[in-house]
Design an enzyme around this catalytic site. Sequence first.
Site, PDB file in Angstrom:
ATOM      1  N   ALA A 128      26.700   7.083  25.678  1.00 20.01           N
ATOM      2  CA  ALA A 128      26.616   7.949  26.851  1.00 20.01           C
ATOM      3  C   ALA A 128      27.685   9.027  26.816  1.00 20.01           C
ATOM      4  O   ALA A 128      27.430  10.194  27.137  1.00 20.01           O
ATOM      5  CB  ALA A 128      26.745   7.112  28.123  1.00 20.01           C
ATOM      6  N   ASN A 129      28.902   8.664  26.412  1.00 20.54           N
ATOM      7  CA  ASN A 129      29.966   9.663  26.300  1.00 20.54           C
ATOM      8  C   ASN A 129      29.584  10.788  25.351  1.00 20.54           C
ATOM      9  O   ASN A 129      29.789  11.976  25.634  1.00 20.54           O
ATOM     10  CB  ASN A 129      31.258   9.015  25.800  1.00 20.54           C
TER      11      ASN A 129
ATOM     12  N   THR B 107      39.297  10.586  11.136  1.00 17.98           N
ATOM     13  CA  THR B 107      40.121  11.090  12.233  1.00 17.98           C
ATOM     14  C   THR B 107      41.439  10.326  12.291  1.00 17.98           C
ATOM     15  O   THR B 107      41.475   9.106  12.088  1.00 17.98           O
ATOM     16  CB  THR B 107      39.388  10.978  13.577  1.00 17.98           C
TER      17      THR B 107
ATOM     18  N   GLU C 282      27.783   0.284  19.000  1.00 22.84           N
ATOM     19  CA  GLU C 282      27.897  -0.598  20.162  1.00 22.84           C
ATOM     20  C   GLU C 282      26.535  -1.126  20.602  1.00 22.84           C
ATOM     21  O   GLU C 282      26.439  -1.782  21.641  1.00 22.84           O
ATOM     22  CB  GLU C 282      28.580   0.134  21.321  1.00 22.84           C
TER      23      GLU C 282
ATOM     24  N   ALA D 137      38.370   8.692  25.287  1.00 20.79           N
ATOM     25  CA  ALA D 137      37.115   9.329  24.880  1.00 20.79           C
ATOM     26  C   ALA D 137      37.309  10.445  23.866  1.00 20.79           C
ATOM     27  O   ALA D 137      36.363  11.180  23.570  1.00 20.79           O
ATOM     28  CB  ALA D 137      36.393   9.874  26.110  1.00 20.79           C
ATOM     29  N   ALA D 138      38.516  10.565  23.301  1.00 21.82           N
ATOM     30  CA  ALA D 138      38.771  11.667  22.374  1.00 21.82           C
ATOM     31  C   ALA D 138      37.856  11.611  21.161  1.00 21.82           C
ATOM     32  O   ALA D 138      37.332  12.641  20.712  1.00 21.82           O
ATOM     33  CB  ALA D 138      40.235  11.639  21.940  1.00 21.82           C
ATOM     34  N   GLY D 139      37.649  10.417  20.626  1.00 17.26           N
ATOM     35  CA  GLY D 139      36.772  10.287  19.468  1.00 17.26           C
ATOM     36  C   GLY D 139      35.338  10.654  19.781  1.00 17.26           C
ATOM     37  O   GLY D 139      34.633  11.234  18.941  1.00 17.26           O
ATOM     38  N   ASP D 140      34.882  10.345  20.993  1.00 16.44           N
ATOM     39  CA  ASP D 140      33.521  10.691  21.388  1.00 16.44           C
ATOM     40  C   ASP D 140      33.369  12.200  21.560  1.00 16.44           C
ATOM     41  O   ASP D 140      32.362  12.787  21.151  1.00 16.44           O
ATOM     42  CB  ASP D 140      33.151   9.977  22.686  1.00 16.44           C
TER      43      ASP D 140
ATOM     44  N   ASN E  85      37.700   6.399  12.276  1.00 19.62           N
ATOM     45  CA  ASN E  85      39.145   6.532  12.388  1.00 19.62           C
ATOM     46  C   ASN E  85      39.806   5.711  11.289  1.00 19.62           C
ATOM     47  O   ASN E  85      39.133   5.080  10.463  1.00 19.62           O
ATOM     48  CB  ASN E  85      39.639   6.153  13.789  1.00 19.62           C
TER      49      ASN E  85
ATOM     50  N   SER F 112      36.523  13.170  31.398  1.00 20.50           N
ATOM     51  CA  SER F 112      37.467  13.983  30.640  1.00 20.50           C
ATOM     52  C   SER F 112      36.795  14.809  29.546  1.00 20.50           C
ATOM     53  O   SER F 112      37.444  15.642  28.916  1.00 20.50           O
ATOM     54  CB  SER F 112      38.538  13.085  30.002  1.00 20.50           C
TER      55      SER F 112
END
Length: 299
Positions: A44-45, A212, A140, A242-245, A184, A284
């Site tokens: 969803a993100n 990343t 997920e 949520a930075a990775g998303d 990551n 965010s």
Amino acid sequence: MRQTRIVVVGSANMDLVAIAPALPRPGETMLGADFVTVPGGKGANQAVAAARAGAASAFLGAIGSDSFGVTLRARIAAAGVDISQLRTTYGASGVALVMVNTEGENAILVTPGANASLTALTEAETAAVREADVLVAQLEIPVETVTQAAVAARAAGTRVVLNAAPAVPLPPELLANVDLLVVNETEAQVYTGRGREDPSALLDLVPRAVLTLGAQGAWYCDRDGTAVHVPAVGVVTVDSTAAGDAFTAALAVAWGEGRDLVDAVRWAAAAGAACVRRLGASVSLPQRAEIDELYLPAS
């Protein structure tokens, strides 16, 4: 120019976020400073992030019949994401228990709930994958479903971006249909036994990869011999959840719009930086103008 069509197959969770001066150790009880409930889930993100980054974004996933599911559906739709194929299953929605310290570091425990019911794609969902410019997936939800989506995408000429998180065994059939892998350092260590010292080890799995590294930026490499380090954009970090998303979604959008992949990684780094400046996952995720503001083209 028409909007890039991004289809995201993945999870939707309600994030229960607690803020504390430090992350508790095993067996330790700690008093927190704040608590918020925020819609999240990597799928969803990334769908919301793709929409905010300027794509025509559609989300394929499953939510529960509980109150969390009602909120998730409303929030994802409000972000401009096509949820016409979003399923509702009887029972609990996915939930993520998120702890964040004052430096923005986090620890996350996810219970899949309705996400575990996404065991195969319907014909309508498969058709949506085939019609996309880029398919974005994570891990997920059951990996068999991700594999089915990737196979359908490859057959239709849709590019496949796999954010292989959390780290689980990757079937050969899935890897054979991935165009670009995003991981990551922890995930890279699981998949290859190597971390930042050898990003090219990921090319034993897929033709193109991005590793990343948070505040240390990201590496892009491919089987044509390209290996480029992209520095992070310097900002004050509030919450990195949520930075990775944000990064993965922006990367897919930029690639779908025709940017070369090194430049797409630079734009994605700006998206990740814009994201960490605010608390919470989906709230965010940055708008396109915020990404452009932080974007650092190659000098």
